[in-house]
Design a protein around this motif. Structure first.
Motif, PDB file in Angstrom:
ATOM      1  N   LEU A 202       0.849  -1.194   0.000  1.00  9.22           N
ATOM      2  CA  LEU A 202       0.000   0.000   0.000  1.00  9.22           C
ATOM      3  C   LEU A 202       0.881   1.239   0.000  1.00  9.22           C
ATOM      4  CD1 LEU A 202      -2.467  -0.973   2.889  1.00  9.22           C
ATOM      5  CD2 LEU A 202      -2.821  -1.309   0.430  1.00  9.22           C
ATOM      6  N   SER A 203       0.373   2.330  -0.542  1.00 12.56           N
ATOM      7  CA  SER A 203       1.059   3.622  -0.406  1.00 12.56           C
ATOM      8  C   SER A 203       0.103   4.602   0.257  1.00 12.56           C
ATOM      9  CB  SER A 203       1.514   4.155  -1.765  1.00 12.56           C
ATOM     10  OG  SER A 203       0.409   4.448  -2.599  1.00 12.56           O
ATOM     11  N   ALA A 204       0.675   5.469   1.083  1.00 16.85           N
ATOM     12  CA  ALA A 204      -0.158   6.410   1.833  1.00 16.85           C
ATOM     13  C   ALA A 204       0.589   7.711   2.030  1.00 16.85           C
ATOM     14  CB  ALA A 204      -0.528   5.820   3.196  1.00 16.85           C
ATOM     15  N   VAL A 574       3.101   3.772 -13.788  1.00 15.26           N
ATOM     16  CA  VAL A 574       1.737   4.175 -13.441  1.00 15.26           C
ATOM     17  C   VAL A 574       0.791   3.709 -14.541  1.00 15.26           C
ATOM     18  CG1 VAL A 574       0.232   6.164 -13.028  1.00 15.26           C
ATOM     19  CG2 VAL A 574       2.570   6.159 -12.126  1.00 15.26           C
ATOM     20  N   VAL A 575      -0.222   2.944 -14.171  1.00 14.57           N
ATOM     21  CA  VAL A 575      -1.141   2.374 -15.156  1.00 14.57           C
ATOM     22  C   VAL A 575      -1.693   3.443 -16.088  1.00 14.57           C
ATOM     23  CG1 VAL A 575      -3.390   1.229 -15.443  1.00 14.57           C
ATOM     24  CG2 VAL A 575      -1.765   0.384 -13.723  1.00 14.57           C
ATOM     25  N   PHE A 576      -2.065   4.596 -15.553  1.00 11.35           N
ATOM     26  CA  PHE A 576      -2.644   5.667 -16.373  1.00 11.35           C
ATOM     27  C   PHE A 576      -1.695   6.144 -17.473  1.00 11.35           C
ATOM     28  CE2 PHE A 576      -5.426   7.187 -12.584  1.00 11.35           C
ATOM     29  CZ  PHE A 576      -6.400   6.266 -12.922  1.00 11.35           C
ATOM     30  N   PHE A 577      -0.384   5.912 -17.298  1.00 12.28           N
ATOM     31  CA  PHE A 577       0.604   6.400 -18.264  1.00 12.28           C
ATOM     32  C   PHE A 577       1.156   5.300 -19.167  1.00 12.28           C
ATOM     33  CE2 PHE A 577       2.034  10.095 -15.300  1.00 12.28           C
ATOM     34  CZ  PHE A 577       0.904  10.805 -15.654  1.00 12.28           C
ATOM     35  N   SER A 601      -0.804   8.303  -8.859  1.00 10.82           N
ATOM     36  CA  SER A 601       0.209   8.874  -7.973  1.00 10.82           C
ATOM     37  C   SER A 601      -0.372  10.077  -7.254  1.00 10.82           C
ATOM     38  CB  SER A 601       1.454   9.291  -8.766  1.00 10.82           C
ATOM     39  OG  SER A 601       1.240  10.536  -9.408  1.00 10.82           O
ATOM     40  N   HIS A 602       0.420  10.653  -6.366  1.00 15.25           N
ATOM     41  CA  HIS A 602      -0.049  11.801  -5.578  1.00 15.25           C
ATOM     42  C   HIS A 602      -0.315  13.031  -6.441  1.00 15.25           C
ATOM     43  CE1 HIS A 602       4.428  11.988  -5.582  1.00 15.25           C
ATOM     44  NE2 HIS A 602       4.182  13.234  -5.924  1.00 15.25           N
TER      45      HIS A 602
END
Length: 748
Positions: A202-204, A574-577, A601-602
């Motif tokens: 996880l990332s937070a 990043v999946v979106f990219f 990402s953030h």
């Protein structure tokens, strides 16, 4: 100036006749720019070649302290650089690969007879020898003024012991020393990755965490709880935002990517109630339990966004009282632990704590930026600074004590993650730079360039380019310092971490500099000694058994990702990219193995926000689109992108409800499908954003804005207590765990 032995200006890429031709055709300004590492052209995201203007080159040279007003001045500067370089027997630092035959360049006047050398390893072992300088292999000759020099290679044999060593040479002209860094070939990879196991985590953003006991901001106690939750689901890692020290006198300066110092921690992340002195102080506990304090606490806790000012007003006065209690009645083992931390921190911690006290003093007069302080305080080593530190020793000790508390609580959380069997534990994030007015630049002003900013050139996503307002490292000053500022950064951010994410990792190769007062489109790239920096990164990574992830989004130089893979650095995908050339999302099998894969990402919309187009509406509302019809164009494109995502999910064999398409509403089925896709990627590490598990709509940061949007403030909609029992986050975790089962009971 004479060149021989085919010595090219960039290694072995130019033969002798190419060098002569280049010297004849290039202007002195061009040659000076190349000498200083300024890349006079680059290919942008559209594949077009962009050439830096003469004005930009001169401005960047000026920022480096090199004033080249005309050709004559440029020629004089080139001669001066030659005198400096060839008048030095050894370079300030030499980086080589351990386990190979090692040579070191030695430059001495022609006619030098005998050379004595001593190599002292970190362990204290030495090896020495005496050679005839004229018998060594010659690389090149050069005449500077009336003196002719020869650069030759001193063979040191095969050296296996990686580390920071010292080479000393002595001749009839005197003695010289250099740092010899012997580095491993690759960064550390956990054993499960080496055997092909796929991990997840996880990332937070730590400040976004909410709990039944928080003080208006997520803290290290909440991080420990998050580790409990993540480990119970089988996660190998918890990724974090930069934990860098910020500005306590200006808490609303909130971006973790523009910190006061990347070497130290943000004290606002301290869990006050976990400080032992708090548990021993009944009067202080009564103050915290008072109606007035509880009301302020509940208001800070209930806010949808982090109110950094309110958090500071709650935490800092209590911490000051706790420090007073520590000074008078701390247990001996606590005092000893603090003393040991301060000793370990050395001059760096002393200066950082002194800076904090100085800034507090001058901020009261409206001069928070150290450049506005009296000149006698501009140098961290100045007598006035030393006197101030002694006169305000209690205040300096307080700021050092805050660092000890923060470090100790981060350590405890990391140890908890290891105890729970997390293979990696925490990954920390290293920002690309620090604020110009902060402690980091004050402590090492010679290592950074004040008159230029780090940024990015115009591209398809940011047509105006980006100016991040951060001073870059001066590559020559960095090398002259033996790369110590870089070493210190890496070490500090690998502390209590199983992985380190390097933001904008292309900075290892080159950084886009924007001259002060110029627009982002009027900048140029400046080269850095990538092979040297990679070697140091690998050395520190192996010593600390810390995985390295390189954030390689944006304009990526040709061959960069391949070199990172060779060095064992994970690519950040990043999946979106991730698109194919024909406009489809890449399938799971097309992700590289040595990579960290994540949905967003953030700096991007959350999964829900992306699907619902909230980011498009937000950018239009904030005036971030250059044309009136851009919002409509983006909406049309997003509709097509949603369709492409659905196609990619179906192509990967991931089931969606019958009739689900680009216009379907966001729901659990889509959320599960996207994370199933993430889990199936070939990447060694798949990381789900906690924001997506809690179904946040609003993104945490909107690039291109400052006070127009509450960047770095939005909290999670769920508390950690709710997260632990919520069915949807558990379902996503189960999807990831099923596709990536861990067989490793503990960190390796």
């Amino acid at each position: 100036m004479l060149w021989s032995e085919g010595a090219g200006l960039t290694g072995d890429t130019l033969g002798p006749w190419s060098v002569v031709l280049w010297l004849e055709e290039a202007s002195a300004l061009d040659r000076l720019a190349d000498r200083m590492g300024i890349e006079r052209s680059f290919d942008n995201a559209a594949g077009e070649t962009v050439t830096a203007s003469e004005e930009t080159i001169r401005a960047l040279l000026s920022a480096m302290g090199v004033e080249a007003g005309d050709e004559a001045a440029a020629l004089a500067l080139l001669d001066r650089l030659d005198e400096e370089e060839y008048g030095r027997a050894l370079p300030p630092v030499v980086v080589r690969r351990a386990g190979e035959a090692v040579t070191a360049p030695v430059t001495l006047p022609h006619g030098t007879r005998t050379l004595r050398y001593t190599l002292t390893l970190e362990s204290g072992e030495t090896q020495s020898g005496v050679v005839g300088f004229g018998s060594l292999p010659r690389c090149r000759c050069i005449t500077v003024g009336d003196v002719s020099y020869a650069e030759r290679r001193l063979p040191l044999g095969k050296l296996d012991k990686a580390g920071y060593h010292t080479l000393r040479v002595e001749t009839e002209h005197g003695a010289a020393e250099t740092r010899l860094v012997l580095a491993p070939a690759r960064c550390h990879l956990p054993t499960p990755m080496l055997v092909g196991e796929k991990l997840w985590g996880l990332s937070a953003q730590l400040y976004t965490l909410r709990s039944d006991r928080d003080w208006g901001i997520g803290d290290f106690g909440d991080l420990r709880t998050l580790a409990d939750i993540a480990a119970s689901r089988g996660a190998a890692v918890v990724g974090l935002n930069p934990l860098h020290a910020m500005f306590l006198d200006n808490p609303e300066h909130a971006s973790p990517y523009s910190p006061a110092s990347r070497l130290f921690l943000n004290p606002l992340y301290i869990d006050v109630t976990a400080v032992p002195e708090f548990l021993d102080d009944a009067e202080l506990r009564r103050e915290v339990a008072s109606p007035e304090f509880r009301q302020a606490l509940e208001e800070a806790r209930a806010s949808a966004n982090v109110d950094y000012t309110a958090v500071s007003r709650l935490k800092l006065p209590i911490l000051e009282k706790l420090f007073a209690a520590f000074r008078t009645s701390a247990k001996p083992e606590r005092r000893a632990a603090f003393d040991a931390f301060w000793t370990e921190g050395g001059i760096g911690l002393e200066r950082f704590a002194t800076f904090q006290a100085l800034r507090e003093r001058f901020a009261a007069d409206g001069k928070a930026d150290w450049h506005q302080w009296p000149a006698e305080f501009h140098d961290a080593a100045a007598p006035a600074v030393e006197r101030f530190g002694k006169e305000h020793s209690d205040r300096v000790a307080y700021f050092a004590w805050l660092q000890w508390l923060a470090d100790d609580q981060l350590r405890a959380a990391a140890e908890r993650a290891a105890e729970l069997g997390m293979t990696i534990g925490f990954y920390r994030d290293l920002a690309v730079g620090a604020d110009a007015g902060g402690a980091e630049t004050w402590m090492t002003p010679q290592a950074v360039v004040d008159a230029a900013h780090v940024g990015a050139p115009p591209d398809l996503f940011n047509p105006a380019g980006q100016d991040w307002g951060l001073p870059p490292f001066h590559p020559r000053a960095l090398r002259d310092a033996g790369y110590q500022p870089f070493i210190d950064l890496v070490r500090a951010n690998m502390r209590h971490a199983g992985a380190l994410r390097i933001d904008h990792a292309m900075a290892l190769q080159h950084v886009y500099w924007i001259p002060d007062g110029n627009s982002p489109g009027e900048g140029a790239y400046v080269a850095y000694p990538m092979e040297d920096l990679l070697g140091i990164l690998a050395l520190e990574s192996q010593r600390r058994r810390c995985l390295v992830v390189g954030e390689d989004l944006g304009t990526v130089p040709e061959g960069f990702r391949e070199r990172m893979t060779e060095a064992g650095v994970l690519s950040y995908r990043v999946v979106f990219f991730e698109w194919t050339e024909d406009g489809a999302f890449k399938g799971p099998d097309e992700y590289p193995e040595l990579a960290l894969a994540t949905v967003g990402s953030h700096d991007l919309a959350t999964l829900r926000g992306w699907w619902e187009g909230d980011d498009i509406a937000l950018k239009a509302e904030k005036g971030l689109y250059p044309a009136d019809d851009e919002k409509e164009k983006q909406q049309v494109r997003r509709s097509a992108d949603r369709g492409a995502l659905v196609d990619a999910l179906c192509a990967a064999g991931i089931a969606l409800p019958a009739g689900f398409g680009a216009d379907s509403p966001y729901d659990d089925a889509l959320d599960h499908a996207v994370h199933a896709f993430l889990a199936r990627t070939n990447a060694a590490l798949a990381v789900a954003q906690l924001d997506d598990l809690t179904r946040e709509r609003d993104q945490v940061n909107l690039p291109g804005t400052t006070d127009q949007y509450p960047n770095w403030r939005r909290k999670l909609s769920m508390t950690l207590e709710e997260l632990a029992d919520a069915p949807e986050p558990a379902a996503v975790a189960a999807i990831l765990a099923a596709a990536r089962p861990s067989s490793s009971p503990a960190r390796t």
